[in-house]
Structure formats: structure tokens, C-alpha cells
Design a protein around this motif. Structure first.
Motif, PDB file in Angstrom:
ATOM      1  N   ARG B 150      -6.018   0.125  -3.484  1.00  0.00           N
ATOM      2  CA  ARG B 150      -5.291   1.356  -3.116  1.00  0.00           C
ATOM      3  C   ARG B 150      -5.497   2.435  -4.168  1.00  0.00           C
ATOM      4  O   ARG B 150      -5.684   3.606  -3.840  1.00  0.00           O
ATOM      5  N   ASP B 153      -8.874   3.870  -3.943  1.00  0.00           N
ATOM      6  CA  ASP B 153      -8.938   4.801  -2.806  1.00  0.00           C
ATOM      7  C   ASP B 153      -8.508   6.203  -3.230  1.00  0.00           C
ATOM      8  O   ASP B 153      -9.122   7.201  -2.856  1.00  0.00           O
ATOM      9  N   LYS B 154      -7.448   6.268  -4.032  1.00  0.00           N
ATOM     10  CA  LYS B 154      -6.953   7.570  -4.500  1.00  0.00           C
ATOM     11  C   LYS B 154      -7.980   8.253  -5.390  1.00  0.00           C
ATOM     12  O   LYS B 154      -8.216   9.456  -5.263  1.00  0.00           O
ATOM     13  N   ILE B 156     -11.170   7.742  -5.373  1.00  0.00           N
ATOM     14  CA  ILE B 156     -12.307   8.122  -4.526  1.00  0.00           C
ATOM     15  C   ILE B 156     -12.016   9.449  -3.825  1.00  0.00           C
ATOM     16  O   ILE B 156     -12.867  10.330  -3.763  1.00  0.00           O
TER      17      ILE B 156
END
Ligand SMILES: Nc1ncnc2c1ncn2[C@@H]1O[C@H](COP(=O)(O)OP(=O)(O)OP(=O)(O)O)[C@@H](O)[C@H]1O
Ligand SMILES: [Mg+2]
Lengths: 229, 261
Positions: B150, B153-154, B156
């Protein structure tokens, strides 16, 4: 001026393509192309145009999809008005007293300034990428995401939300009170669904959906049902 | 023709510095001229992993404050003479280096090196912008667990809004746990992150041992992580290397079983 071969019928979400079925497909396609190329406001960039399934053959659908796509219009085969049988109802939670009340209040305050004109419903924001954790998308109109909505992402729309991908984040449709707004996703598996002032949480053991699903409010509850795309 | 790569992560402690050291040594072994820049000011440890701690005289902070040119601050590796470290300060904090100043230094260094690898502090607070600004592309390091994925993801999302290309390295994979379903597998990670993966590094005790000795595992012939890092090096060099299946405990027990009879 001759009668238009192709007509567009407005609906809450996007626009429906209608034409006389007796007319040859090539004529229909030509008419659409002319309209697209005339640059008229007939088809706005980013609009979603749908057609009922079973009218066109697969290859005709593909041809139109390609044609529309070249002009940044989204084309989708979808049943629009027929009633559907709820597939899996999900648990509805009444808004929690503290945090959610504050949440609701913030929304209503905003809603005061956002008196919805009819055209607002047709307005759509198109997001052409995956929305990742920590990112938030807001629009007073509808939002179309061509990509995934990842966990930790938030999509908040005054209108409806369409995710052409996997939806795992938090989605709030009808955020300013429109309880006819809905949420569609290729794979609808969000942490939470909010429509207007309703909040629903999928059950912990929810099976992963196999096809596109739509969430909407029916009889005051958020209902999830399968849809064709 | 130089390439500047930033090595970053959302969650801390997932193996950025380990990856920077191994990739740096690996590229040097393959004949490239490489500079490693430590931007984790205040918490530096890239020098330790390379066994260079005692050679540091000047740091990135001295370069930024114009006390010395970057050339004077570069520390040459003992064994690989084309590998250099630009260390950072142990005492200053991350506000000491402004992104624009960092960009200027990186641009100047480009003429001299084939690869410049920037070891980034964890997260998106102080120091992220400084580390990322001069990079052509980014390696995001993560671990096969939900929280790390998670956070990746941030990061990215942030990197994409800076228009950086992104490759993924998944570190500390424990094949048996993946097999048992207690650790995320590559498919579930890709499901969320959907970026190109250039490394699948197994959890390997030798990584810890190598950190203590200052000799990255990429040099070690008998290390599973080392072998995986050699493949990462090849992929960074543009070679098409398939991912090797991991040996799981199941595999070994089966072997023992065969020998037992
Ligand atoms: N593949 C691996 N197998 C076993 N241990 C590992 C592996 N990779 C890293 N480690 C260990 O994990 C710890 C953290 O690694 P490292 O310092 O490289 O992470 P980092 O992302 O740079 O951390 P920070 O965010 O603090 O800068 C170290 O003790 C390291 O030895
Ligand atoms: Mg580190």
C-alpha cells in the motif's frame, strides 16, 4: 434538412445511441463519423455513449468503439432501463454518530452552493489512469476512471462513478445528496461504498466478483447487482 | 549517456540501501563507472554496507555548502576502482540539502559516470524531493506484505505525477510463506501496483552477514539474494533475464525424502 439517422437519448448516466434498425450499419456508421468529424457539440469529448446489447453484432460494436475512441468518446454496450435482479445485497450501516455526521455535514454545506443544473448531470470527469493510494479525485459531476481505484484512494462525485477496472478504494457517488447516483465497476470490491447519505460495507467474506457490477440505492438500501458492459 | 536511478520506497526498512549497494557493486563488476549518492542525511548507512565508513572525509552537505567540489567528497571503493560513494552527513538533517542544489550536483556528475544511483530516505516527507529530482527513473522497493505494498502504491502515485518511469523490486520473499498463502504472491502485488518488476529477492540471512562485513551479497556466489541481485543488474543493463523459480522448503524435504530411501 434531412432527418438525422442517429439520435442520442439522454439518460442519467451518459447518453444512449438510438437509430432506425432498418438502416444499413454502414450508413449509421457514416452518419456517426460525420457528426464526430464536424466537431459539433453533438458528441463531447469524454462522454459515455451506450447502446442496448443485441442491436449490433460484435464486429459492428468493435468498429463503433474504435471510431468513438478516436474522438475520445467512450462507447459501451449496456442494458439501460430493464429491471435487474439484485445479486448480492450488502450490509448497510447507518452513519456513525461522530465521524460520519461530520462528514455528512460538510457535504450538505457544500451542496448549498452547488445547485444542480440539468447539464451538471451530463458533465463527466475522465481519469485516464489508475488512482493510487493517497490520491483523491473530486467532481461535482460524474467521474469515469479508466484504470483501477486502489486501496486508500478516494473518488468523490456529485454524480455517478464508473470504474473501468478494479475498484478497491473508497467511492462516494451522489456526494451532494443525489440518491439516484450509482457506481459501476468492472470489479467492484471497495473497502466502502457511499451513495448520497448511505454507507455500505461489503461483508468480510465477500467473494470476488466475476463481472461488472453496479451499486445503487433501492428502497433506501445500497444494492449491488451484476450488469452487462 | 549516463543513467540516474533513484531507489525509493513507501515503508521504511524494506531494503532500499541494500538494493542500492548491491546494484552499485553489481554494475561495477559489469564494468560500469558508478556513483552512489546517499541522501538519507542523518541516517546514512550506505557507507557501512560498502565497508567505506572509515574513508569518509567530506559529505554531500559539504558539497552543497560549497566547501568542496563533489569530486573531493567522492570515496573510491577499495576493490572496484570504478565505484564511488558520495556519502551524506550523520549530523545534519534533511533540510540541509535543497532539491535544486541536488539537481545541480547530479547534472554535473552525469558527465563522469555511466550510472548514478541515489539512495532515498523512506516515505514522502523531507528528503523525497531532493532524492528524486535528478533521477531519470525510479526503482521502488517493497516487501510482500499488505502495508508495504500500500505504501509503495502511494510512492508510485507521487513518482508518476513527477513523470518518472518506475520499476519494482520485491525484497525479502519467503517462498514457503508465499506457497502457504501467508505472504503475498507476485500476482497479488502486480494486481495492485501494476508496474514492471525487475527483481524478486528472497529473504536471505547472508544479507545481514554481508552488511556487517561491508561486502554486498551480489559478490557472493552461494547467496540466493546475491543471485537474484545479479539478475536485477542484468535487467538494469537491458538484458532480458527470466525470473528463476525459488526453492521452497517443500523442494528440499522432497529431496531429502528421495535420499532417505
Ligand atoms: N533480502 C533480505 N534478506 C534478509 N534481510 C534483508 C534483506 N534485505 C534487507 N534486509 C535487512 O533489512 C534491514 C533493512 O534493510 P535496508 O537498510 O536496506 O532498508 P532501507 O529500506 O534502506 O531502510 P531505511 O528506510 O531505514 O533506509 C537490514 O537489516 C537488512 O540487512
Ligand atoms: Mg536506507
Amino acid at each position: 434538412m434531412s432527418e438525422d439517422i442517429v439520435k442520442l437519448k439522454g439518460s442519467t448516466f451518459g447518453i444512449q445511441l438510438v437509430f432506425d434498425r432498418k438502416v444499413d450499419f454502414s450508413v449509421v456508421k457514416d452518419d456517426i463519423r460525420k457528426k464526430l468529424e464536424s466537431g459539433s457539440k453533438f458528441f463531447k469529448r469524454g462522454t459515455v455513449i451506450s447502446i442496448e446489447p443485441g442491436i449490433l453484432t460484435q464486429s459492428e460494436e468493435d468498429e463503433l468503439r474504435k471510431l468513438f475512441h478516436q474522438h475520445a468518446v467512450l462507447f459501451r454496450v449496456e442494458k439501460i432501463e430493464s429491471p435487474r435482479i439484485p445479486k448480492r445485497a450488502i450490509m448497510n450501516k447507518s452513519p456513525q454518530p461522530n465521524s460520519d455526521d461530520a462528514y455528512k455535514r460538510a457535504r450538505t454545506d457544500n451542496a448549498g452552493q452547488l445547485i444542480k443544473k440539468p447539464s451538471e448531470e451530463q458533465k463527466m470527469m475522465v481519469i485516464n489512469r489508475t488512482v493510487r493510494g493517497g490520491q483523491e479525485i473530486n467532481s461535482t459531476g460524474s467521474i469515469l476512471v479508466i484504470g483501477n481505484v486502489n486501496p486508500g484512494a478516494q473518488i468523490i462525485a456529485g454524480g455517478s462513478i464508473d470504474v473501468r477496472g478494479v475498484c478497491r478504494g473508497l467511492v462516494h457517488a451522489g456526494a451532494y445528496g443525489d440518491s439516484t447516483a450509482f457506481i459501476i465497476a468492472d470489479k467492484l470490491m471497495p473497502t466502502q461504498i457511499r451513495i448520497a447519505d448511505r454507507i455500505a460495507q461489503p461483508p468480510e467474506d465477500a467473494e470476488s466478483p466475476t463481472g461488472a457490477e453496479k451499486a445503487s440505492i433501492q428502497n433506501g438500501r445500497i444494492i449491488i447487482e451484476t450488469v452487462e458492459r | 549517456m549516463s543513467e540516474v536511478i533513484v531507489i525509493t520506497s513507501g515503508k521504511g526498512g524494506v531494503g532500499k540501501t541494500t538494493t542500492t549497494a548491491n546494484l552499485g557493486v553489481g554494475l561495477a563488476i559489469r564494468g560500469k563507472k558508478v556513483a552512489l549518492i546517499d541522501t538519507d542525511t542523518g541516517l546514512r548507512n550506505l557507507d557501512l554496507l560498502l565497508g567505506l565508513e572509515r574513508r569518509i572525509v567530506y559529505t554531500l552537505v559539504d558539497v552543497v555548502q560549497k566547501r568542496v567540489g563533489y569530486g573531493q567528497a567522492l570515496v573510491r571503493h577499495k576493490k572496484y576502482t570504478d565505484l564511488f560513494l558520495l556519502p551524506t552527513s550523520q549530523v545534519a538533517d534533511k533540510t540541509a540539502i535543497d532539491p535544486q542544489e541536488m539537481l545541480t550536483i547530479v547534472q554535473a556528475m552525469r558527465n563522469e559516470f555511466d550510472y548514478i544511483l541515489i539512495d532515498c530516505p523512506a516515505g514522502i516527507e523531507q528528503g523525497f524531493q531532493t532524492a528524486v529530482i535528478g533521477a531519470d527513473w525510479a526503482i521502488v522497493v517493497t516487501m510482500p506484505e499488505i502495508a508495504a505494498v500500500r505504501d509503495a502504491d502511494k510512492i508510485i502515485g507521487k513518482l508518476q505525477s513527477e513523470n518518472k518511469n518506475i520499476k519494482l523490486v520485491v525484497n525479502r520473499i519467503r517462498p514457503q510463506m508465499v506457497k502457504d498463502g501467508t505472504m503475498l504472491d507476485m500476482t497479488s502485488i502486480d494486481d495492485i501496483l501494476s508496474v514492471d518488476c525487475i527483481g524478486q529477492i528472497p529473504d536471505d540471512e547472508k544479507v545481514v552477514d554481508s552488511a556487517n562485513r561491508g561486502i554486498p551479497v551480489v559478490e557472493w556466489k552461494n547467496s540466493a539474494a546475491g543471485s537474484a541481485y545479479r539478475d536485477v543488474v542484468s535487467r538494469v543493463l537491458g538484458e532480458d533475464v527470466p525470473f528463476k523459480p525459488f526453492e521452497t522448503e517443500g523442494f528440499f524435504t522432497r529431496l531429502k525424502h528421495v535420499f532417505g530411501h
